[in-house]
Design a protein around this motif. Sequence first.
Motif, short mmCIF file in Angstrom:
data_model
loop_
_atom_site.label_atom_id
_atom_site.label_comp_id
_atom_site.label_asym_id
_atom_site.label_seq_id
_atom_site.Cartn_x
_atom_site.Cartn_y
_atom_site.Cartn_z
N PRO A 48 0.98 -1.21 0.01
CA PRO A 48 -0.12 -0.06 -0.21
C PRO A 48 0.78 1.39 0.04
CG PRO A 48 -0.90 -1.58 1.64
CD PRO A 48 0.47 -2.04 1.01
N LEU A 49 1.92 1.21 0.74
CA LEU A 49 2.82 2.38 0.64
C LEU A 49 3.53 2.52 -0.58
CD1 LEU A 49 4.20 4.61 2.23
CD2 LEU A 49 6.19 3.09 2.81
N ALA A 50 3.90 1.55 -1.51
CA ALA A 50 4.48 1.84 -2.60
C ALA A 50 3.47 2.45 -3.42
CB ALA A 50 5.01 0.26 -3.18
N ARG A 51 2.39 1.81 -3.66
CA ARG A 51 1.04 2.28 -4.40
C ARG A 51 0.73 3.78 -4.06
NH1 ARG A 51 -1.57 -3.58 -3.84
NH2 ARG A 51 -1.79 -4.27 -6.10
N LEU A 52 0.91 4.06 -2.83
CA LEU A 52 0.60 5.47 -2.54
C LEU A 52 1.74 6.42 -3.16
CD1 LEU A 52 -1.18 7.57 -1.06
CD2 LEU A 52 0.30 6.87 0.93
N GLU A 53 3.04 6.08 -2.74
CA GLU A 53 4.01 6.93 -3.30
C GLU A 53 3.89 6.93 -4.75
OE1 GLU A 53 7.94 6.33 -0.44
OE2 GLU A 53 6.95 4.44 -0.68
N GLY A 54 3.85 5.89 -5.48
CA GLY A 54 3.87 5.78 -7.06
C GLY A 54 2.69 7.00 -7.45
N GLU A 55 1.53 6.91 -7.07
CA GLU A 55 0.48 7.65 -7.40
C GLU A 55 0.77 9.20 -7.27
OE1 GLU A 55 -3.44 6.39 -6.12
OE2 GLU A 55 -3.01 4.41 -5.87
N ILE A 56 1.19 9.30 -6.23
CA ILE A 56 1.57 10.88 -5.78
C ILE A 56 2.56 11.37 -6.63
CG2 ILE A 56 2.31 12.53 -4.03
CD1 ILE A 56 0.96 10.67 -1.82
N ALA A 57 3.65 10.55 -6.80
CA ALA A 57 5.00 10.86 -7.54
C ALA A 57 4.54 11.40 -8.88
CB ALA A 57 6.07 9.87 -7.39
N LEU A 58 3.92 10.15 -9.50
CA LEU A 58 3.64 10.54 -10.67
C LEU A 58 2.58 11.61 -11.35
CD1 LEU A 58 3.22 6.56 -11.79
CD2 LEU A 58 5.16 8.13 -12.23
#
Length: 410
Positions: free
Chosen positions: A358-368
Amino acid sequence: MTEQHPADDRFVLDPATGDLHGDNRRLREAGPLVPVTAEGVPAWAATQYATLLTVLTHPSLSREIRHWAARDELPPGTAIDRIVTDTSMLNAEGEDHRRLRTAVAGAFTARRLEGLRPKIEALTGRLIDRLAEMPPDQPVDMRKEFAYPLPREVISELIGIPQAHQEELHELSDAVAQVGGSLDDTPELRKALHELLGQIIDERQDTPGEDLITDLFRLRERDGGRLSTEELFATIELLFIAGHVTTVNLITNAIGALLNVPGQLDLLRSGKCPFSAAVEETLRWDSPIAYFPMRYAVRDLEIDGVHLRAGEPVLACFASAGRDPGQYGTAAHVFDLSKPPASHLSFGHGPHFCLGAPLARLEGEIALSALFAAFPDIAPAARPEDLAPLDTLLGNSYRSMPVFLGPRAR
């Protein structure tokens, strides 16, 4: 390049291959479980989606190294050596695995991640501001300047790395994440990183806070010391490294796909597809992990018509499974956000499913979403085929991701 060795009919996996997905296509065509040699280790490679799913959940395949018949022949200092000798929950099973996993699960609850969201957004904003100060017509390495510092800072916050140690820790983890710098990822460097984390853990015993190190100390007090010092240390080291390096690859690979596959970025900017779809399709199409060791047969068994003997190791081929036509059809090799979201195995499956997903997904969405909103004219500065891959059996990404940012949106 992966080559088939004529003497023993094994494919030799090349960590420095320039054509990982071509290698994986040949492995899938060779069968669902293929004999390979990886860093000098003979193993079976689970190449296809359905087979990998079976391997990840089979009750007679264990991550405990005691089941590996040839463990004494393992070459030291390799990526496989680092993974299979880890003493954290990564290689635990049964009650030990549940006990160690429960110890850190609280750090990844929905409540704690939502509490991190504003910090992730603020950090992303600062990174965007820094990018905007760079010459818009000069190549900028997005791996080094964006994909790497974001998850590194987030995991440091989550674990509780003191500010005084962050510069040295970052210098060492730069080499582990392969983002340039003056150091190479060597056994000596890994030892220095290990010792520094040990020093941090010792110091943090007297400075509790809202972080994972404090949570683990409190747990050890409550359970009467069942969580050993070695287990505590191994858990923190695992989460620090695994908690950001794979996310670096995810964000890097997503930027590359969106900039180089025609039409995909338009689907995001038009609102026809959410950025979560870009994260999931990247995880499927270009998994951050290439190959991951090991699971061991605890008895003689058969999987998909292949006989495994007790004690034989099995390598998980995550990047291969993500492009398996048997699971995703004839267009499995195509990056396409317009398709319904597909399931994938890039975070594993079963009891060892990645806690940090869940953390990786959250970081990916925010970053992109922040990056492509800030720089509407962003463009690749090199062809994908000209980019150097990571020289590692484990990771699947590029050493750099150069782009032309163009002017910042007003």
